[in-house]
Design an enzyme around this catalytic site. Sequence first.
Site, PDB file in Angstrom:
ATOM      1  N   ARG A  16       0.745  -1.262  -0.033  1.00  0.00           N
ATOM      2  CA  ARG A  16      -0.042   0.094   0.129  1.00  0.00           C
ATOM      3  C   ARG A  16       0.686   1.171  -0.131  1.00  0.00           C
ATOM      4  O   ARG A  16       0.767   2.245   0.763  1.00  0.00           O
ATOM      5  CB  ARG A  16      -1.025  -0.128   1.102  1.00  0.00           C
ATOM      6  N   LYS A  22      -0.924   4.285  -0.947  1.00  0.00           N
ATOM      7  CA  LYS A  22      -1.726   5.076   0.086  1.00  0.00           C
ATOM      8  C   LYS A  22      -1.068   5.998   1.100  1.00  0.00           C
ATOM      9  O   LYS A  22      -1.555   7.086   1.396  1.00  0.00           O
ATOM     10  CB  LYS A  22      -2.551   3.763   0.758  1.00  0.00           C
ATOM     11  N   GLY A  52     -21.714   4.534  13.293  1.00  0.00           N
ATOM     12  CA  GLY A  52     -21.369   3.455  13.789  1.00  0.00           C
ATOM     13  C   GLY A  52     -19.789   3.777  14.215  1.00  0.00           C
ATOM     14  O   GLY A  52     -19.698   3.656  15.266  1.00  0.00           O
ATOM     15  N   ARG A  85      -8.084   5.002   0.327  1.00  0.00           N
ATOM     16  CA  ARG A  85      -8.916   3.830   1.055  1.00  0.00           C
ATOM     17  C   ARG A  85      -8.785   2.555   0.458  1.00  0.00           C
ATOM     18  O   ARG A  85      -9.149   2.067  -0.653  1.00  0.00           O
ATOM     19  CB  ARG A  85     -10.539   4.368   1.094  1.00  0.00           C
ATOM     20  N   GLU A  98     -24.927  -2.860  -4.815  1.00  0.00           N
ATOM     21  CA  GLU A  98     -23.649  -3.232  -5.457  1.00  0.00           C
ATOM     22  C   GLU A  98     -23.471  -4.634  -6.247  1.00  0.00           C
ATOM     23  O   GLU A  98     -22.961  -4.761  -7.197  1.00  0.00           O
ATOM     24  CB  GLU A  98     -22.330  -3.139  -4.554  1.00  0.00           C
ATOM     25  N   HIS A 139     -28.186   0.489   6.804  1.00  0.00           N
ATOM     26  CA  HIS A 139     -27.341   1.611   6.066  1.00  0.00           C
ATOM     27  C   HIS A 139     -26.781   1.459   4.704  1.00  0.00           C
ATOM     28  O   HIS A 139     -26.398   0.230   4.665  1.00  0.00           O
ATOM     29  CB  HIS A 139     -26.154   2.044   7.030  1.00  0.00           C
ATOM     30  N   CYS A 182     -24.603   3.283   1.414  1.00  0.00           N
ATOM     31  CA  CYS A 182     -23.761   4.374   1.030  1.00  0.00           C
ATOM     32  C   CYS A 182     -23.050   4.448  -0.290  1.00  0.00           C
ATOM     33  O   CYS A 182     -23.098   3.347  -0.769  1.00  0.00           O
ATOM     34  CB  CYS A 182     -22.736   4.690   1.978  1.00  0.00           C
ATOM     35  N   GLU A 201     -26.668   7.943   2.000  1.00  0.00           N
ATOM     36  CA  GLU A 201     -25.473   9.139   1.571  1.00  0.00           C
ATOM     37  C   GLU A 201     -26.413   9.906   0.892  1.00  0.00           C
ATOM     38  O   GLU A 201     -27.041   9.515  -0.380  1.00  0.00           O
ATOM     39  CB  GLU A 201     -24.167   8.577   0.879  1.00  0.00           C
ATOM     40  N   HIS A 236     -16.048  11.574   3.575  1.00  0.00           N
ATOM     41  CA  HIS A 236     -15.083  11.073   2.671  1.00  0.00           C
ATOM     42  C   HIS A 236     -13.935  12.760   2.496  1.00  0.00           C
ATOM     43  O   HIS A 236     -13.243  12.281   1.559  1.00  0.00           O
ATOM     44  CB  HIS A 236     -15.436  10.411   1.273  1.00  0.00           C
TER      45      HIS A 236
END
Length: 761
Positions: free
Chosen positions: A16, A19, A437, A520, A610, A646, A648, A670, A699
């Site tokens: 990573r 990142k 959460g 992310r 998704e 939830h 998003c 969202e 974000h």
Amino acid sequence: MVTTHNLGFPRIGKKRELKFALEKYWRGEITKNDLLETASTLRQEHWQNQSKLDFIPAGDFSFYDQLLDASFMLGNLPKRVQGLSGDNLDNYFRVARGRASADETECSCIQAGEMTKWFDTNYHYIVPEFDKNTQFSLDASRLLEQIDEAKQQGINAKPVIIGPVSYLWLGKSKDETNKLDLLDNLVIVYGLLFKKLQEVGIEWVQIDEPILVMELSQEWQHALRKAYYTLQSTPLKLLLTTYFGELQENLQLACNLPIDGLHIDAINAKDEVAKVVDWLPCHKVLSLGIINGRNIWKTDLTQTLKWLEPFHQQLQDRLWLAPSCSLLHVPVDLDSEQKLDSEIKSWLAFAIQKLDELNTVAKALNDGSHTVADKLAENAAAIDSRKQSNRVHNKDVKNRVLEITDEMGKRHSSYELRADLQRKKFNLPLYPTTTIGSFPQTSQIRQARRDFRTGKLSEMAYHEVMQSEIQHCVKVQEELELDVFVHGEPERNDMVEYFGEQLTGYTFTQFGWVQSYGSRCVKPPIIYGDISRPTAMTVDWINYAQSLTDKPMKGMLTGPVTILNWSFVRDDQARSETCQQLALAIRDEVLDLEKAGITIIQIDEAALREGLPLRKSQWKYYLDWAVQSFRITANGVKDETQIHTHMCYSEFNDIIESIADMDADVITIETSRSDMELLDVFDQFHYPNEIGPGVYDIHSPNIPLVDSMVNLMKKATQRIPAERLWINPDCGLKTRNWDEVKPALVNMVKASKILNETRCL
């Protein structure tokens, strides 16, 4: 001879590296040159990893998102960043995340671009924006720099770009502009791009038109013909790539476009290959995506070769081989995994190993199977080992699935009766405030988790650290005067992996990271066998948090569909059956929470949309079992117990009836980046239950203004009665820091109070 190539490689690095470089740059800890140097080093490593291929992708590397790269290459910058100080990279990060770097002052309130899921994956892209004034202009400097780097390394580069029609399809018009009215100007810019690529010696260009696997109107089909007939005079050779599904009614269209080659996903569209071979004109190459770019199981090379040989005989040099899609969706290198169970490891292949599989198949076709006999034998042994393993199947789990009844998915009473009981029980104000959460995962939390895993911290000491963090979260919420609390989830490494670690049938990697968006990354656990829950997973933590306050504490769980979609899933049984196993396991946890006195329980289904098939004709089957799985999980509780869920960063307006059918008492979604556009569906659909439209874009590092949140909620009240509205962030807060979270939540609570005061006037 078969030609090999790749559609795209993971950009984050084995460890990573991208990142960490991005986040250091955003914090002001490294310079822009440092960031650019890291990026260059990663590109060189990735090209070296692909060096045995005949063509290697260039332009698939991105600092944040490939669609955002395309927007900048095409000169399509939102007006809100035009004319600001800084260079293109500064504006790039402003659109991506609302801010360029840590010392940003001039545009600290820039709204980040809307973000949504890339087809049916967990990758998020920044949505291109269009309006009546949109004009395109070419800036290919970043792509040309990468091509020059590749050439200096001796790489036979194949540039990767999104096609013009898919680019328009994936964007959003901010006014009444018909997106296809922009096509002519856009195609002119693509022509200029191709000319520049030809000038630097490029032979083949990979041009992605993934919308060809979707149901297209005649207008969009015509747009594809128009675009490519306009571009047919280009001196370059165009490889049109599709992936994630079948072409179906678009098959003839794709074959007949004036292109030089066509790539199809031979994993998801295997039954169409013979038709494409027959339809494709004899002067075009056919690229077959024979290695699954979306999952991590080894390819059965013997079966693949047996299937491929007739097509190879027909096509000869016209046959190209590649993974089914970009390898962006799988981890980089299985060899990095030193702690993974050796038997399960032998069943897996990550990006580098998938390219080895590809090269093995190509060599077998080009030079004969005997030249790779050892590799084929090793692969066959691994495939057989997995089929025969007694670790995969559990009769008790399978029998429990067979015992599922319709009654398990039904609440005792209707929402209206439940809502009345819940209002009396919780006595919450209008516009009650809560969070989704998680609270910030600080360096201290992550260090404690590492120390516990490595044995440096005892179990008792680890629990004391986590309890201290929970105390802090509760104290902050008391100070903020939120209405419904969460425990903050300090003990959780990830919303899926945490649960997978406590379920049977799962295994985990150390370095199996996959990019979700920007910096992310997620590390999807691997479902290799039947799933059950041996013991309670969250009850003790939530009970401890509830003991610290009189405010209602939400139990926080991840739903079965999201756990399924955010895992690497076994491919030897139907996904629906695996989801039912997960539903029963999480149902047990829900009932244990209720038994322990936790009567607000949130079951996140962030990934419901998704998993939706790309074609509407296949939606009903998926939604039937996905919604049923959620209902099995959630609906065994008493009427007084309030179930939240939830979702998003998903366009879910077209499945709103199925979402309503989930029958959650409260849903949070969202809406901040989309300016409440997702609520437009409620103009036509009467959503019966309560809803919390997210007013705080977590974000982005920007602190939302009180007036902005009030205005967003006022838009919501135009569609949904105030007594059924909650106010909350649009997602969990684990990726933010406390210096951002506290003032944002202070403003959110102020917004709720203003809305209540206004209501009383």
